[in-house]
Design an enzyme around this catalytic site. Structure first.
Site, mmCIF file in Angstrom:
data_model
loop_
_atom_site.group_PDB
_atom_site.id
_atom_site.type_symbol
_atom_site.label_atom_id
_atom_site.label_comp_id
_atom_site.label_asym_id
_atom_site.label_seq_id
_atom_site.Cartn_x
_atom_site.Cartn_y
_atom_site.Cartn_z
ATOM 1 N N HIS A 270 -4.378 1.546 7.572
ATOM 2 C CA HIS A 270 -3.030 2.133 7.623
ATOM 3 C C HIS A 270 -2.916 3.299 6.620
ATOM 4 C CE1 HIS A 270 1.529 1.542 7.950
ATOM 5 N NE2 HIS A 270 1.410 2.357 6.924
ATOM 6 N N GLU A 271 -3.391 3.076 5.384
ATOM 7 C CA GLU A 271 -3.247 4.121 4.351
ATOM 8 C C GLU A 271 -4.143 5.325 4.646
ATOM 9 O OE1 GLU A 271 -0.714 3.762 2.655
ATOM 10 O OE2 GLU A 271 -0.492 1.604 2.941
ATOM 11 N N GLN B 108 3.192 10.099 1.260
ATOM 12 C CA GLN B 108 4.508 9.434 1.341
ATOM 13 C C GLN B 108 5.417 9.832 0.175
ATOM 14 O OE1 GLN B 108 2.605 5.368 2.072
ATOM 15 N NE2 GLN B 108 4.505 5.242 3.246
ATOM 16 N N HIS C 81 -2.541 7.560 6.992
ATOM 17 C CA HIS C 81 -1.552 8.450 6.348
ATOM 18 C C HIS C 81 -2.209 9.729 5.840
ATOM 19 C CE1 HIS C 81 2.330 6.477 6.244
ATOM 20 N NE2 HIS C 81 1.851 5.344 5.744
ATOM 21 N N GLY D 27 0.834 -1.185 0.000
ATOM 22 C CA GLY D 27 0.000 0.000 0.000
ATOM 23 C C GLY D 27 0.870 1.237 0.000
ATOM 24 N N CYS E 169 6.081 0.185 7.522
ATOM 25 C CA CYS E 169 5.716 1.334 6.692
ATOM 26 C C CYS E 169 6.934 1.776 5.883
ATOM 27 C CB CYS E 169 5.239 2.474 7.591
ATOM 28 S SG CYS E 169 4.755 3.947 6.686
ATOM 29 N N LEU E 170 6.730 2.061 4.597
ATOM 30 C CA LEU E 170 7.831 2.512 3.742
ATOM 31 C C LEU E 170 8.435 3.828 4.246
ATOM 32 C CD1 LEU E 170 6.170 1.685 0.315
ATOM 33 C CD2 LEU E 170 8.229 0.599 1.223
HETATM 34 NI NI NI Z 1 2.785 3.462 5.720
#
Ligand code: NI
Length: 166
Positions: free
Chosen positions: A139-140, A51, A143, A46, A97-98
């Site tokens: 999660h997204e 991000q 963000h 995702g 998480c990236l």
């Molecule tokens: Ni993330």
């Protein structure tokens, strides 16, 4: 193929509430294509536009069937996503998480959610999700609201195993 750089903590864009998308023109379409290329390059499950340092309400979620691994993963592009129903039943699971490289954490999430928003052409969308898919959407969408999983984590540790960050 055009990937973009993923920003990491403590970049301030990760903490902003992202702006609602009102223009579904070429700029948005290019952002979506770049997000897809970046997600695949990073082997993520995702990605949210903030991000990539773009404070807009755009998320990608990609997941396969939990029962049948032969079915190829499906990619969901959701614009202006909102969770309109959270199940009371919670489930604890590991997330990475990236934008928080090298760490994972244990996070309680609703087992099922209903997500409403728009597709990439601005048409209304409504989806019922459960399990891993419900977790990635939560999660997204966090963000989009400037929230990171580490804010919710019961425990965070150094990731030494293979995982699909989101
Ligand atoms: Ni993330």
């Amino acid at each position: 193929m055009a990937t973009r750089e993923i920003i990491i903590v403590p970049h301030p864009t990760l903490r902003k509430k992202a702006e609602k998308v009102t223009d579904f023109g070429p700029e948005l379409q290019q952002l979506i294509e770049d997000m897809i290329d970046t997600l695949h390059e990073e082997s993520g499950s995702g990605l949210a536009a903030p991000q990539l340092n773009v404070s807009k309400q755009v998320i990608l979620v990609e997941f396969g069937s939990e029962e049948d691994e032969e079915i190829p993963p499906k990619l969901y592009v959701t614009i202006n996503p909102k969770i309109t129903r959270f199940s009371q039943q919670m489930v604890t699971g590991a997330e990475g998480c990236l934008s928080i490289p090298g760490l994972m954490g244990e996070v309680d999430r609703s087992e099922e959610v209903v997500v409403e928003g728009q597709d990439r052409n601005g048409e209304p969308l409504k989806m019922s999700l459960q399990g891993w898919a419900a977790r990635i959407f939560q999660h997204e969408i966090d963000h989009i609201n400037g929230i990171l999983y580490s804010d919710r984590a019961i425990e965070v540790w150094e990731a030494d195993e293979e995982y699909n960050p989101v």
